[in-house]
Design an enzyme around this catalytic site. Sequence first.
Site, mmCIF file in Angstrom:
data_model
loop_
_atom_site.group_PDB
_atom_site.id
_atom_site.type_symbol
_atom_site.label_atom_id
_atom_site.label_comp_id
_atom_site.label_asym_id
_atom_site.label_seq_id
_atom_site.Cartn_x
_atom_site.Cartn_y
_atom_site.Cartn_z
ATOM 1 N N LYS A 537 0.969 -1.097 -0.012
ATOM 2 C CA LYS A 537 0.058 -0.006 0.221
ATOM 3 C C LYS A 537 0.819 1.093 0.105
ATOM 4 O O LYS A 537 2.165 1.239 0.173
ATOM 5 C CB LYS A 537 -0.867 0.006 1.155
ATOM 6 C CG LYS A 537 -0.173 -0.342 2.311
ATOM 7 C CD LYS A 537 -0.990 -0.335 3.816
ATOM 8 C CE LYS A 537 -1.881 -1.690 3.911
ATOM 9 N NZ LYS A 537 -3.403 -1.530 3.595
ATOM 10 N N LYS A 543 -0.363 4.176 8.181
ATOM 11 C CA LYS A 543 -0.509 2.821 7.916
ATOM 12 C C LYS A 543 0.424 1.874 8.664
ATOM 13 O O LYS A 543 0.414 0.693 8.417
ATOM 14 C CB LYS A 543 -0.352 2.688 6.399
ATOM 15 C CG LYS A 543 -1.558 3.386 5.542
ATOM 16 C CD LYS A 543 -1.346 3.232 3.829
ATOM 17 C CE LYS A 543 -2.221 3.992 3.145
ATOM 18 N NZ LYS A 543 -3.411 2.975 2.545
ATOM 19 N N THR A 645 -8.982 -0.800 0.574
ATOM 20 C CA THR A 645 -9.437 -1.929 -0.468
ATOM 21 C C THR A 645 -8.592 -3.107 -0.578
ATOM 22 O O THR A 645 -9.042 -4.293 -1.072
ATOM 23 C CB THR A 645 -9.794 -1.269 -1.838
ATOM 24 O OG1 THR A 645 -8.790 -0.340 -2.457
ATOM 25 C CG2 THR A 645 -10.947 -0.339 -1.696
ATOM 26 N N LYS A 649 -9.231 -7.367 -1.398
ATOM 27 C CA LYS A 649 -8.470 -8.013 -2.496
ATOM 28 C C LYS A 649 -7.814 -9.392 -1.898
ATOM 29 O O LYS A 649 -7.734 -10.428 -2.265
ATOM 30 C CB LYS A 649 -7.555 -7.241 -3.262
ATOM 31 C CG LYS A 649 -7.843 -6.071 -4.051
ATOM 32 C CD LYS A 649 -6.851 -5.063 -4.064
ATOM 33 C CE LYS A 649 -7.104 -3.670 -4.602
ATOM 34 N NZ LYS A 649 -6.202 -2.685 -4.720
HETATM 35 C C1 LIG Z 1 -5.935 -1.684 -3.986
HETATM 36 C C2 LIG Z 1 -4.447 -0.740 -4.258
HETATM 37 C C3 LIG Z 1 -4.243 0.312 -3.438
HETATM 38 C C4 LIG Z 1 -5.079 0.595 -1.959
HETATM 39 O O1 LIG Z 1 -4.317 -0.088 -1.085
HETATM 40 P P1 LIG Z 1 -4.855 0.114 0.656
HETATM 41 O O2 LIG Z 1 -4.182 -1.002 1.264
HETATM 42 O O3 LIG Z 1 -6.169 -0.076 0.607
HETATM 43 O O4 LIG Z 1 -4.515 1.469 0.790
HETATM 44 C C5 LIG Z 1 -3.216 0.979 -3.508
HETATM 45 N N1 LIG Z 1 -2.545 0.796 -4.603
HETATM 46 C C6 LIG Z 1 -2.770 -0.189 -5.681
HETATM 47 C C7 LIG Z 1 -1.779 -0.604 -6.659
HETATM 48 C C8 LIG Z 1 -3.849 -1.172 -5.334
HETATM 49 O O5 LIG Z 1 -4.015 -2.130 -6.342
#
Ligand SMILES: *Cc1c(COP(=O)(O)O)cnc(C)c1O
Length: 799
Positions: A537, A543, A645, A649
């Site tokens: 992330k 974070k 998000t 995933k």
């Molecule tokens: C999903 C995604 C994010 C968001 O990540 P978080 O852990 O929710 O902050 C950021 N960068 C990419 C390339 C992603 O696919």
Amino acid sequence: MATDINKAQFIKDFKDQLYEDFMVKNSDATAEEQFVALAKVIKNYVRPDWFRQKNGIVADKKKTAYYFSIEFLPGKMLQTNLLNLGIYRMVEAALAENGVALNDLVAAERDMALGNGGLGRLAACFMDSLATIGAPGFGNGIRYKYGLFKQKIVNGYQVELPDAWLSSEGNVWETKKPHSAVDVKIYGNVYLEPHDGGVLKPVYENVKTLHAVPYDMPQIGFQNGVVNNLRLWDVEIPEKYELDYPTLADRRRVEDITSVLYPDDSSREGQSLRLIQEYFMVSAGLQTIVKSYAKMGLPMTAIQEKVAVHINDTHPAMAVPELMRILMDDYGVKWSDAWTSTIAVMSYTNHTVLSEALEKWDAALFKEIVPRIHQIVGEIDRQFVAKWASKVDACVVDNTRIIRNGQIHMANLAIIGGHSVNGVAKLHTELLIEDVLKDFYTIFPEKFNNKTNGIVPRRWSQIANPKLSNLIDDLIGKGWRRDIHELKKLENLTSDTAVLAQLDLVKTANKQRLADYAKKMLGIELPVNAIFDVQVKRLHAYKRQLLNVMHIIKLYQDLKANSELELTPRVFIFGAKAAPGYHFAKSVIKIINELAALVNNDAEIGDKLKVVFLENYNVSLAELIIPAADVSEQISTAGKEASGTSNMKFMMNGALTLATLDGANIEIKDAVGEDNIIIFGMDKNAVYDHYQKHDYNARAIYDNNPEIKRVVDAFVDGTIPNIHYEGHEIWDALVSYNDEYFLLEDFDDYVKKQAELATLYANDKQTWQQKALINIANSERFSSDDTIELYAKEIWEIN
Ligand SMILES: *Cc1c(COP(=O)(O)O)cnc(C)c1O
């Protein structure tokens, strides 16, 4: 329909395209040429549906939602487009018969990275979902010449290189639409001149006129014949006003407007260029929207019945005064009618509770760049204050008005000027109501609602994880590929040991795929029997990648103190870009890389511990890494991550989530049950309690907890070689500056839960895979198709 195309026809189209574009035979073509030809063939296949959808808006008078976002982060489009068209297998087979591996063409496509992280990725998921649910929903953004910077790691440091994603072919998916271009005015002076009947009309002097040219990209729904449009705007110098830009430097300043995406999604970029970008996108987009509405021949005052405009985060908030301007100045609508329509048209999503990320502009700068918009905002603000001053406390008005202390508050503009404001997870919306926007809630409680984020299931399962997808087909049939809710059926199989064993094999194969990549990139062997523990992330203090680092240091120190120690082997995997100006974040990257060098090259440690930082984290890398994860690190300080998000995933790909009760982690816990997620640390109330009582004392924890002291001191006592000021910066943040994000308080519980998790993995793989399967089964709750369905029904009122 494209689904009617057979192999022979497809191959003919493909070879004709290669010939037309490159005058080359398939057998002599490069993968890049083949990719371009294939993309163009696909575009030809979708053109009729695409054209029909775009023209249907005016012809059928369909209400349409326009999603304005300064970022879109789609990644690659080839596989998604093939899958959604329903011709993936056919094309793959036809190419193979002609000696072409589809995967090579996938590799030849460049990531479209016109976004920083979650915000832009959400916008991209929403585009796919809008088309998939068959809703008329079009995107509006900027066609940046350079996407998010390309990250290289040199000497352990992040180095930023320009991402020239547009090859000499341009973006093969797009079509330039010069006939839809509009002019956008910035700078100059504006005064109002009285006309007949007391109407005031603006007169502009000394303005700069920009020519906004749209590039359209098809957004293909999943096997439903719907093709929506993503419109990205580029700037040109209008021929008519060429004399306003006599020098090369003048021209360059114009080109700069669509040159680069601001590589910072968390704090304000205080430059006028950003403000111009925002106005440029909003004005160009809205002018064309109102024009196409005007073609329907309906009264301008009823525009809200056919048009919904969504403001994704505050960057497009000037849509509010810009729609007012167009309605009044261009179409002669009177203020009160224009205001009623504008509120009904506009809606806004808030994406953050971090106060430094709530966008504000210096009013003087605002006035200089967009003088007419400044006038309108001033009048909106005046009327807002006049209306509410007698109804609510003075301090409530003061906290909610748009212009205060010489600054323009963009969130306030978006909330006052629209009918809906939503947060992106239950906790986040609660925090908006109780804290960040509580004064607004007293005035407009009816505007507030929650829309928990989602992810587009097709990309994050079928495309990212073909092995798991095939296994799911075998277990519950293929219906889940169309209806993700069918994943729930997997819950019936959690006691089937053969299924759990197969799941384990799939995970191991995905770990091997990632290990091969790490070997190629870093020359390092990753043991696939180890726990793959992943945090990917953007790099940000909240974070808490640093908490993860502290845990690794602890394990390393434990192993060095006792080489006989029983430890479940672990591979820690990081991917993260830091904003170029974010010093602390860059120091954390340096430390991760030096810690990796230390741990990976220590013969005593061997395969028990590995640490890798994979450079240039982007969507394509996410698709490779996430299916290989055993553990998903979602460890932000409670109350800080709006939703997240990537947590969704990972879940969809069978990782167990190790998390704080933050953002959508809470909803993941509700979906899988607390036995199937690992929760640690303070919750939001505990964090807020510290804020209220001002009683947090990091120094006391450091002084009284020898283990924490040992770990924190490793940043400065030479344990980690080759770090200099970085270690001191981190030590100071944790101890001298009282650990703003409460790492020290959460550390013990984090370590404890990590140890439990390792024990489970080592002793009971079957239970582990059972939990993984429950996570996969319940990930259906986080489909962006459902999220967007709620936006469509409850906010935009489109069909
Ligand atoms: C999903 C995604 C994010 C968001 O990540 P978080 O852990 O929710 O902050 C950021 N960068 C990419 C390339 C992603 O696919």
